[in-house]
Design a protein around this motif. Sequence first.
Motif, short mmCIF file in Angstrom:
data_model
loop_
_atom_site.label_atom_id
_atom_site.label_comp_id
_atom_site.label_asym_id
_atom_site.label_seq_id
_atom_site.Cartn_x
_atom_site.Cartn_y
_atom_site.Cartn_z
N UNK A 25 0.84 -1.19 0.00
CA UNK A 25 0.00 0.00 0.00
C UNK A 25 0.87 1.24 0.00
N UNK A 26 0.62 2.16 -0.94
CA UNK A 26 1.34 3.42 -0.95
C UNK A 26 0.57 4.42 -1.79
N UNK A 27 0.87 5.70 -1.63
CA UNK A 27 0.20 6.75 -2.39
C UNK A 27 0.90 7.00 -3.70
N UNK A 28 0.20 7.65 -4.64
CA UNK A 28 0.78 7.90 -5.95
C UNK A 28 2.00 8.82 -5.87
N UNK A 29 1.99 9.78 -4.92
CA UNK A 29 3.16 10.65 -4.76
C UNK A 29 4.37 9.84 -4.34
N UNK A 127 -2.67 6.99 3.44
CA UNK A 127 -1.72 8.03 3.07
C UNK A 127 -2.48 9.32 2.78
N UNK A 128 -1.82 10.47 2.87
CA UNK A 128 -2.47 11.78 2.83
C UNK A 128 -3.37 11.98 1.60
N UNK A 129 -2.99 11.40 0.47
CA UNK A 129 -3.75 11.61 -0.76
C UNK A 129 -5.16 11.05 -0.69
N UNK A 130 -5.36 10.14 0.25
CA UNK A 130 -6.67 9.53 0.39
C UNK A 130 -7.44 10.09 1.59
N UNK A 131 -6.93 11.20 2.14
CA UNK A 131 -7.59 11.86 3.26
C UNK A 131 -8.20 13.16 2.76
N UNK A 132 -9.48 13.32 2.94
CA UNK A 132 -10.17 14.53 2.46
C UNK A 132 -9.64 15.77 3.17
N UNK A 143 6.28 13.55 7.16
CA UNK A 143 6.48 12.46 8.10
C UNK A 143 6.04 11.19 7.38
N UNK A 144 6.84 10.14 7.48
CA UNK A 144 6.56 8.90 6.75
C UNK A 144 6.42 7.75 7.74
N UNK A 145 5.39 6.96 7.52
CA UNK A 145 5.12 5.78 8.36
C UNK A 145 5.20 4.54 7.48
N UNK A 146 6.10 3.64 7.84
CA UNK A 146 6.19 2.35 7.15
C UNK A 146 5.85 1.24 8.13
N UNK A 147 5.18 0.24 7.64
CA UNK A 147 4.83 -0.91 8.48
C UNK A 147 4.87 -2.18 7.65
N UNK A 148 5.40 -3.24 8.24
CA UNK A 148 5.40 -4.53 7.58
C UNK A 148 5.10 -5.63 8.59
N UNK A 149 4.28 -6.57 8.18
CA UNK A 149 4.17 -7.83 8.91
C UNK A 149 4.37 -8.93 7.87
N UNK A 150 4.02 -10.15 8.20
CA UNK A 150 4.31 -11.24 7.27
C UNK A 150 3.28 -11.38 6.16
N UNK A 151 2.27 -10.49 6.19
CA UNK A 151 1.24 -10.52 5.14
C UNK A 151 1.18 -9.25 4.31
N UNK A 152 1.67 -8.13 4.84
CA UNK A 152 1.47 -6.87 4.13
C UNK A 152 2.62 -5.90 4.40
N UNK A 153 2.67 -4.89 3.54
CA UNK A 153 3.64 -3.81 3.68
C UNK A 153 2.96 -2.52 3.26
N UNK A 156 3.36 5.25 3.96
CA UNK A 156 2.41 6.36 3.87
C UNK A 156 3.09 7.65 4.26
N UNK A 157 2.80 8.71 3.52
CA UNK A 157 3.43 10.00 3.76
C UNK A 157 2.40 11.02 4.20
N UNK A 158 2.85 11.96 5.07
CA UNK A 158 1.97 12.99 5.60
C UNK A 158 2.72 14.32 5.61
N UNK A 159 2.28 15.26 4.76
CA UNK A 159 2.91 16.57 4.73
C UNK A 159 2.47 17.40 5.92
N UNK A 160 3.43 17.84 6.71
CA UNK A 160 3.23 18.76 7.82
C UNK A 160 1.98 18.45 8.67
#
Length: 225
Positions: A25-29, A127-132, A143-153, A156-160
């Motif tokens: 999962x990630x945003x287009x930016x 990610x921010x692009x999907x937040x109204x 600020x960037x948040x990354x997360x991984x477990x054994x099923x997903x990765x 996501x980025x958040x400007x200011x």
Amino acid sequence: MSKKILLLFCMSVILSAAAQNRKRTEGSRLNVEYPIAEANAKELGLKKLADSEHRHHYRFSTEGQIVEIWTDDDVTYQGFLLNYIYHRKGKGGYQHNILSKKESVYTDKAKQIIAMYDSLALNGIPTEERIANWQKGLDGGDDIVEFADRDSYSIKTYWEPAVQERIPGIYIKKFFNRLEVVFQLGRKYKSFQNELPIGNYYIGMMMVTKTVKFGAKGGSSLFRK
């Protein structure tokens, strides 16, 4: 002994295959910026989080600092705080290398961060692009948040987050503020800067020059933005 080695090899192959098949999962930016972030991570000696074999693996990035935490049992945690900055070099300063300093993160502080991560349900915030109505600008930092477990990765980025006035922006801001308090990020980064050799540096949109104050006995270092 040979059976144990074979078993460990098989487990490694299975985990590696699972990592490659993770839902991503990630945003287009980030589709544009992620290769740059990945190159920086490689230069810093960090592994791709998408390839992690840990049960839960987190990476929280701000400009110049990365906090990484992982666990295999949700009881004990390991990790590190990494401070870094770009050192300009070469004619015109168009080349750079990265200077960095890493320190270990242990279970007590890591648990505080992961408890807040879970209580704010950050894993469910897109990610921010999907937040109204997420406010965006031309300067400022992400600020960037990354997360991984054994099923997903996910990455996501958040400007200011500090300027966002609505949930979930308030939650992201609250989380990174807590990260700052628990790990004393501001103080740690200032200490890291003070240890840098004389030279020209940058991080994000901030330019820093470290020089010697003439006339001081033995020379004393100072920073100028």
